[in-house]
Motif scaffolding. Structure first.
Motif, PDB file in Angstrom:
ATOM      1  N   GLY A 198      54.489 -16.911  15.398  1.00 47.57           N
ATOM      2  CA  GLY A 198      52.865 -16.754  15.424  1.00 47.57           C
ATOM      3  C   GLY A 198      52.139 -17.188  16.635  1.00 47.57           C
ATOM      4  N   ARG A 199      52.717 -18.209  17.138  1.00 49.68           N
ATOM      5  CA  ARG A 199      52.279 -19.079  18.453  1.00 49.68           C
ATOM      6  C   ARG A 199      52.334 -17.932  19.577  1.00 49.68           C
ATOM      7  NH1 ARG A 199      51.520 -24.288  20.393  1.00 49.68           N
ATOM      8  NH2 ARG A 199      51.875 -24.737  22.544  1.00 49.68           N
ATOM      9  N   MET A 200      53.732 -17.331  19.650  1.00 49.97           N
ATOM     10  CA  MET A 200      53.660 -16.378  20.748  1.00 49.97           C
ATOM     11  C   MET A 200      52.849 -15.296  20.520  1.00 49.97           C
ATOM     12  SD  MET A 200      57.808 -17.335  21.889  1.00 49.97           S
ATOM     13  CE  MET A 200      58.179 -17.742  20.261  1.00 49.97           C
ATOM     14  N   MET A 201      52.824 -14.735  19.288  1.00 50.57           N
ATOM     15  CA  MET A 201      52.075 -13.560  18.979  1.00 50.57           C
ATOM     16  C   MET A 201      50.554 -13.591  19.263  1.00 50.57           C
ATOM     17  SD  MET A 201      51.891 -11.434  15.458  1.00 50.57           S
ATOM     18  CE  MET A 201      53.704 -12.020  14.951  1.00 50.57           C
ATOM     19  N   VAL A 202      50.018 -14.765  19.048  1.00 55.18           N
ATOM     20  CA  VAL A 202      48.576 -15.226  19.496  1.00 55.18           C
ATOM     21  C   VAL A 202      48.239 -15.189  21.073  1.00 55.18           C
ATOM     22  CG1 VAL A 202      47.040 -16.781  19.557  1.00 55.18           C
ATOM     23  CG2 VAL A 202      48.016 -16.639  17.484  1.00 55.18           C
ATOM     24  N   LYS A 203      49.193 -15.618  21.708  1.00 55.21           N
ATOM     25  CA  LYS A 203      49.204 -15.219  23.210  1.00 55.21           C
ATOM     26  C   LYS A 203      49.202 -14.082  23.585  1.00 55.21           C
ATOM     27  CE  LYS A 203      51.260 -19.878  24.309  1.00 55.21           C
ATOM     28  NZ  LYS A 203      52.503 -20.608  25.147  1.00 55.21           N
ATOM     29  N   ALA A 204      50.021 -13.038  23.012  1.00 50.90           N
ATOM     30  CA  ALA A 204      50.030 -11.665  23.273  1.00 50.90           C
ATOM     31  C   ALA A 204      48.878 -11.046  22.848  1.00 50.90           C
ATOM     32  CB  ALA A 204      51.240 -10.967  22.807  1.00 50.90           C
ATOM     33  N   ALA A 205      48.305 -11.274  21.811  1.00 51.21           N
ATOM     34  CA  ALA A 205      46.950 -10.833  21.292  1.00 51.21           C
ATOM     35  C   ALA A 205      45.726 -11.050  22.201  1.00 51.21           C
ATOM     36  CB  ALA A 205      46.809 -11.445  19.751  1.00 51.21           C
ATOM     37  N   LYS A 206      45.962 -12.180  22.772  1.00 54.13           N
ATOM     38  CA  LYS A 206      44.563 -12.561  23.731  1.00 54.13           C
ATOM     39  C   LYS A 206      44.979 -11.796  24.953  1.00 54.13           C
ATOM     40  CE  LYS A 206      43.643 -17.463  21.986  1.00 54.13           C
ATOM     41  NZ  LYS A 206      43.410 -18.952  22.302  1.00 54.13           N
ATOM     42  N   ARG A 207      46.064 -11.485  25.341  1.00 54.85           N
ATOM     43  CA  ARG A 207      46.002 -10.612  26.518  1.00 54.85           C
ATOM     44  C   ARG A 207      45.406  -9.295  26.093  1.00 54.85           C
ATOM     45  NH1 ARG A 207      51.863 -12.190  26.676  1.00 54.85           N
ATOM     46  NH2 ARG A 207      52.564 -10.135  26.180  1.00 54.85           N
ATOM     47  N   LEU A 208      45.711  -8.625  24.929  1.00 55.55           N
ATOM     48  CA  LEU A 208      45.314  -7.300  24.571  1.00 55.55           C
ATOM     49  C   LEU A 208      43.643  -7.273  24.194  1.00 55.55           C
ATOM     50  CD1 LEU A 208      48.303  -6.033  22.403  1.00 55.55           C
ATOM     51  CD2 LEU A 208      47.732  -5.424  24.728  1.00 55.55           C
ATOM     52  N   GLY A 209      43.078  -8.354  24.428  1.00 61.61           N
ATOM     53  CA  GLY A 209      41.789  -8.622  24.088  1.00 61.61           C
ATOM     54  C   GLY A 209      41.391  -8.684  22.718  1.00 61.61           C
ATOM     55  N   CYS A 210      42.412  -9.334  21.722  1.00 59.83           N
ATOM     56  CA  CYS A 210      42.092  -9.577  20.480  1.00 59.83           C
ATOM     57  C   CYS A 210      41.831 -11.033  20.126  1.00 59.83           C
ATOM     58  CB  CYS A 210      43.353  -8.899  19.559  1.00 59.83           C
ATOM     59  SG  CYS A 210      43.831  -7.224  19.878  1.00 59.83           S
ATOM     60  N   THR A 211      41.362 -11.492  19.095  1.00 62.22           N
ATOM     61  CA  THR A 211      41.352 -12.584  18.381  1.00 62.22           C
ATOM     62  C   THR A 211      42.225 -12.878  17.161  1.00 62.22           C
ATOM     63  OG1 THR A 211      39.320 -12.038  16.804  1.00 62.22           O
ATOM     64  CG2 THR A 211      39.060 -13.063  19.291  1.00 62.22           C
ATOM     65  N   CYS A 212      42.420 -14.028  16.919  1.00 58.72           N
ATOM     66  CA  CYS A 212      43.268 -14.434  15.860  1.00 58.72           C
ATOM     67  C   CYS A 212      42.998 -15.400  14.737  1.00 58.72           C
ATOM     68  CB  CYS A 212      45.073 -14.532  16.169  1.00 58.72           C
ATOM     69  SG  CYS A 212      45.552 -13.353  17.313  1.00 58.72           S
ATOM     70  N   VAL A 213      43.410 -15.133  13.375  1.00 61.35           N
ATOM     71  CA  VAL A 213      43.083 -16.269  12.497  1.00 61.35           C
ATOM     72  C   VAL A 213      44.546 -16.146  11.775  1.00 61.35           C
ATOM     73  CG1 VAL A 213      41.853 -16.781  10.302  1.00 61.35           C
ATOM     74  CG2 VAL A 213      40.779 -15.223  12.005  1.00 61.35           C
TER      75      VAL A 213
END
Length: 384
Positions: A20-35
């Motif tokens: 999940g941690r590495m997925m959040v980092k990738a999401a931020k690169r794509l302009g997404c936010t995560c919960v």
């Protein structure tokens, strides 16, 4: 022209561990936010997402809170309440991979039955609802017993060479399968989009720790023939398509002594066998998973450099606040990329991080990885 408001999407992630941690980092690169939903406050993924719901993976109210607050929900762990997720999906919540696929895979017996029904080669097996010495003997040794639920990182799996090993059996509902004398254990990451588009990453070899049955070293690409590599990719893709999976799936394979390929297990999520893709491939597995579940075009999977990955595990006999020894010395080696997961407490054999080593050839990368393994140790301040 495509137009996306910012944030592009709000992504719910069930599970706050390293995946999940590495997925959040990738999401931020794509302009997404995560919960993130995780029972441990300040989980590794929660630290970087900035928004965590503290709750159990089997708490229907917490799962509903997460899914209803996000555009798309995914997960980094299988041991979650798929019944509640199926109910939310029927109500129109977008959850990928689908709760139906999760329900099939999280039970090792129904997973094997689904593979067999789809004509996917796998080790012969039988259900073992109540283990007994007689039932094991009737099936025949050597064999592998797998708990139907809850197994991961080598837990819930016992290899038995003979009846003398029966005392090690798991006293839970399980299955037993024929032991396959594999020449190599391989893995293929398969990404499948919501539109059915599939991309396979180059096949890798997994070298396992004899104690604990955990991944010890990963070689990318695997040193196999082009014919075997193509056959592995084809089998892995057929496996994901047979499940109608969406997202990144880790397909673990056996290469037998006769050159045949069999599917060992399926993970409906990003996988330990794909950590090297962060540095070594055009599109890493975490960004690829997000592209798939968001309905975006899948990225290229080409490998840019040979790579070797090793897990960083907690040292035996050590529990407490992590202490990383040898970090500077390891980073002084060219091509070494260290990932520390941010877990608050170390424990024996707990995954605390990983190291990927890049080099111009696989042999050199492997040599450096072995040096790193001898240098880095994760102990703890408070230990027996």
């Amino acid at each position: 022209m495509d137009v996306f408001p910012y944030p592009v999407a709000r992504i719910g992630i069930i599970g706050g561990g390293q995946l999940g941690r590495m997925m959040v980092k990738a999401a931020k690169r794509l302009g997404c936010t995560c919960v993130v939903l995780d029972p441990t406050p300040g989980s590794p993924a929660g630290q970087v997402s900035g928004h965590q719901i503290v709750g159990d993976y089997h708490d229907p109210a917490k799962l509903r809170e997460l899914c209803e607050s996000c555009d798309v929900t995914t997960f980094d762990i299988e041991d979650i309440d798929s019944d509640t997720l199926e109910e939310l999906a029927r109500e129109g919540r977008r959850i990928y991979p689908s709760p139906r696929v999760l329900a099939v895979i999280q039970d090792k017996l129904t997973q094997k039955q689904a593979l067999t029904d789809a004509g996917i080669a796998t080790a012969p097996f039988i259900p073992m609802p109540e283990p007994t010495p007689e039932a094991f003997a009737a099936f025949g040794y050597p064999l592998v017993q797998k708990a139907r639920r809850g197994g991961y990182d080598g837990r819930g799996v016992v290899v038995m060479r003979s009846a003398a090993d029966y005392p090690q059996h798991l006293p839970v509902p399980s299955l037993v399968e024929r032991f396959i004398p594999a020449t190599k254990e391989l893995a293929v990451l398969v990404a499948r989009g919501r539109d059915g588009d599939c991309r396979c990453y180059p096949v890798v070899e997994m070298q396992m720790r004899p104690a604990g049955n955990m991944l010890d070293m990963l070689l990318a690409p695997a040193e196999v023939s082009r014919v075997t590599a193509a056959a592995a990719a084809s089998l892995a893709q057929r496996t994901v398509e047979s499940l109608d999976g969406v997202g990144v799936f880790g397909i673990e394979l056996f290469l037998t002594e006769t050159g045949d390929l069999m599917v060992n297990e399926v993970a409906p999520r990003t996988h330990n066998s794909g950590h090297h893709t962060i540095e070594a491939n055009m599109t890493d597995q975490f960004e690829q998973h997000l592209r798939a579940v968001l309905g975006l075009p899948l990225g290229a999977t080409d490998q840019l450099s040979p790579a070797v990955m090793i897990n960083l595990l907690g040292a035996p006999g050590h529990r407490g606040r992590p202490v990383i020894k040898g970090l500077a010395a390891a980073l002084a080696i060219p091509g070494v990329c260290v990932h520390i997961y941010g877990k608050a407490a170390a424990a024996p054999l707990r995954k605390m991080g990983h190291v990927t080593v890049l080099d111009r050839d696989l042999a050199s990368a492997r040599h450096k990885a072995e040096r790193v393994r001898a240098i880095i140790e994760i102990t703890a301040e408070d230990h027996p």
